[in-house]
Design a protein around this motif. Structure first.
Motif, PDB file in Angstrom:
ATOM      1  N   ALA A  34       0.826  -1.207   0.000  1.00 39.11           N
ATOM      2  CA  ALA A  34       0.000   0.000   0.000  1.00 39.11           C
ATOM      3  C   ALA A  34       0.859   1.256   0.000  1.00 39.11           C
ATOM      4  O   ALA A  34       0.608   2.205  -0.754  1.00 39.11           O
ATOM      5  N   VAL A  35       1.898   1.275   0.826  1.00 36.91           N
ATOM      6  CA  VAL A  35       2.774   2.441   0.880  1.00 36.91           C
ATOM      7  C   VAL A  35       3.484   2.633  -0.459  1.00 36.91           C
ATOM      8  O   VAL A  35       3.600   3.753  -0.971  1.00 36.91           O
ATOM      9  N   LYS A  36       3.946   1.542  -1.048  1.00 39.01           N
ATOM     10  CA  LYS A  36       4.610   1.646  -2.357  1.00 39.01           C
ATOM     11  C   LYS A  36       3.675   2.243  -3.396  1.00 39.01           C
ATOM     12  O   LYS A  36       4.059   3.149  -4.153  1.00 39.01           O
ATOM     13  N   LYS A  89       7.391   9.141   8.511  1.00 38.34           N
ATOM     14  CA  LYS A  89       8.672   9.318   7.822  1.00 38.34           C
ATOM     15  C   LYS A  89       8.527  10.363   6.729  1.00 38.34           C
ATOM     16  O   LYS A  89       7.488  10.475   6.083  1.00 38.34           O
ATOM     17  N   LEU A  90       9.625  11.097   6.493  1.00 38.66           N
ATOM     18  CA  LEU A  90       9.630  12.144   5.470  1.00 38.66           C
ATOM     19  C   LEU A  90      10.807  11.914   4.526  1.00 38.66           C
ATOM     20  O   LEU A  90      11.939  11.718   4.973  1.00 38.66           O
ATOM     21  N   PHE A  91      10.528  11.931   3.229  1.00 33.33           N
ATOM     22  CA  PHE A  91      11.536  11.693   2.202  1.00 33.33           C
ATOM     23  C   PHE A  91      11.582  12.872   1.235  1.00 33.33           C
ATOM     24  O   PHE A  91      10.544  13.476   0.933  1.00 33.33           O
ATOM     25  N   ARG A  92      12.742  13.159   0.700  1.00 32.89           N
ATOM     26  CA  ARG A  92      12.788  14.008  -0.483  1.00 32.89           C
ATOM     27  C   ARG A  92      12.024  13.258  -1.581  1.00 32.89           C
ATOM     28  O   ARG A  92      12.099  12.036  -1.683  1.00 32.89           O
ATOM     29  N   ARG A  94      10.532   8.061  -4.395  1.00 31.76           N
ATOM     30  CA  ARG A  94      10.071   7.318  -5.561  1.00 31.76           C
ATOM     31  C   ARG A  94      11.146   6.377  -6.098  1.00 31.76           C
ATOM     32  O   ARG A  94      10.843   5.284  -6.599  1.00 31.76           O
ATOM     33  N   ALA A  95      12.408   6.765  -5.977  1.00 28.75           N
ATOM     34  CA  ALA A  95      13.494   5.871  -6.390  1.00 28.75           C
ATOM     35  C   ALA A  95      13.575   4.651  -5.484  1.00 28.75           C
ATOM     36  O   ALA A  95      13.683   3.514  -5.953  1.00 28.75           O
TER      37      ALA A  95
END
Length: 245
Positions: A67-69, A153-156, A161-162
């Motif tokens: 789901a997260v993906k 969690k926080l991502f650039r 996406r990578a």
């Protein structure tokens, strides 16, 4: 624009309150909310649409990692925030993660064990299970983090996406796989202590899911053992695939 990704399975009882809180907190800012309905049989998708969210629907329950993906790959913003449907980590903790990215991190992971963390209402059994699992993860994978499983969690954006384009784990251990991938890619991860509340209605069952997560962690370790990143995920420094540096 910020992307907020929320995995949801039969969350009609909690989702509306979470979406209201997000709408109030981010009022006046540009953001999108991507809700992934992971095969729910209640009104999860309808509630998400009523709040103007983008909804990704799975025809059956595939697991939190899947789901997260799906949500991350559907996102378009930068940065990308992962948060659970129960908002166990209050959205008021968001600036702590934002500050970590401002300091140069590629990924900021909320933690219930790092300096400054505050855990509320969790039972001794729940706390002990978390500590044992994270000790096991560090032992198996060599990851240094004291809490890989917090759902905040926080991502650039391009980093998220990578990473998730290569993630394969569909269950609860997806966090571990993504952090191992981040290590292999040479990304900077900062663990940030956050306030966290143990909410009723958790989908995690400690014995059943704990064993599954252990098996998944071992599989993740084996998939990287003795192989370079290029061999493991089949990437190339050429083309459109993200590569740090």
């Amino acid at each position: 624009m910020l992307s907020i990704v929320i995995p949801a399975y039969n969350e009609e009882g909690r989702l509306a309150g979470t979406l209201k809180a997000l709408r109030v907190y981010f009022s006046g800012q540009r953001y999108e909310i991507v809700v992934v309905d992971d095969g729910s049989y209640d009104r999860t998708a309808q509630i998400a649409r009523s709040f103007g969210c983008r909804v990704v629907q799975h025809s059956c329950n595939l697991g939190k990692g899947a789901a997260v993906k799906s949500g991350v790959m559907a996102s378009t913003g930068d940065p990308v925030l992962l948060t659970d449907a129960d908002l166990a980590a209050p959205i008021s903790e968001f600036p702590k993660l934002e500050a970590a990215l401002a300091r140069g991190a590629d990924i900021a992971i909320g933690s219930r064990e790092a300096t400054g963390a505050k855990v509320c209402r969790a039972s001794f059994r729940r706390k002990l299970a978390g500590k044992v699992f994270n000790l096991m993860v560090r032992s198996i994978t060599g990851l240094p983090y004291r809490d890989t499983q917090c759902g905040f969690k926080l991502f650039r954006g391009h980093v998220a996406r990578a990473l998730f384009s290569h993630a394969k784990c569909s269950g609860y251990c997806f966090d571990v796989e993504v952090l191992v991938l981040a290590r292999e890619m040479g990304l900077k991860v900062e663990e940030v202590g956050v306030e966290w509340y143990d909410m009723p209605g958790s989908k995690v069952r400690m014995l059943r899911d704990g064993w599954r997560m252990f098996v998944e962690a071992v599989k993740i370790r084996r998939s990287f053992a003795g192989a370079s990143l290029l061999e493991t995920i089949g990437t190339s420094v050429q083309g459109d695939t993200f590569w740090p540096g």
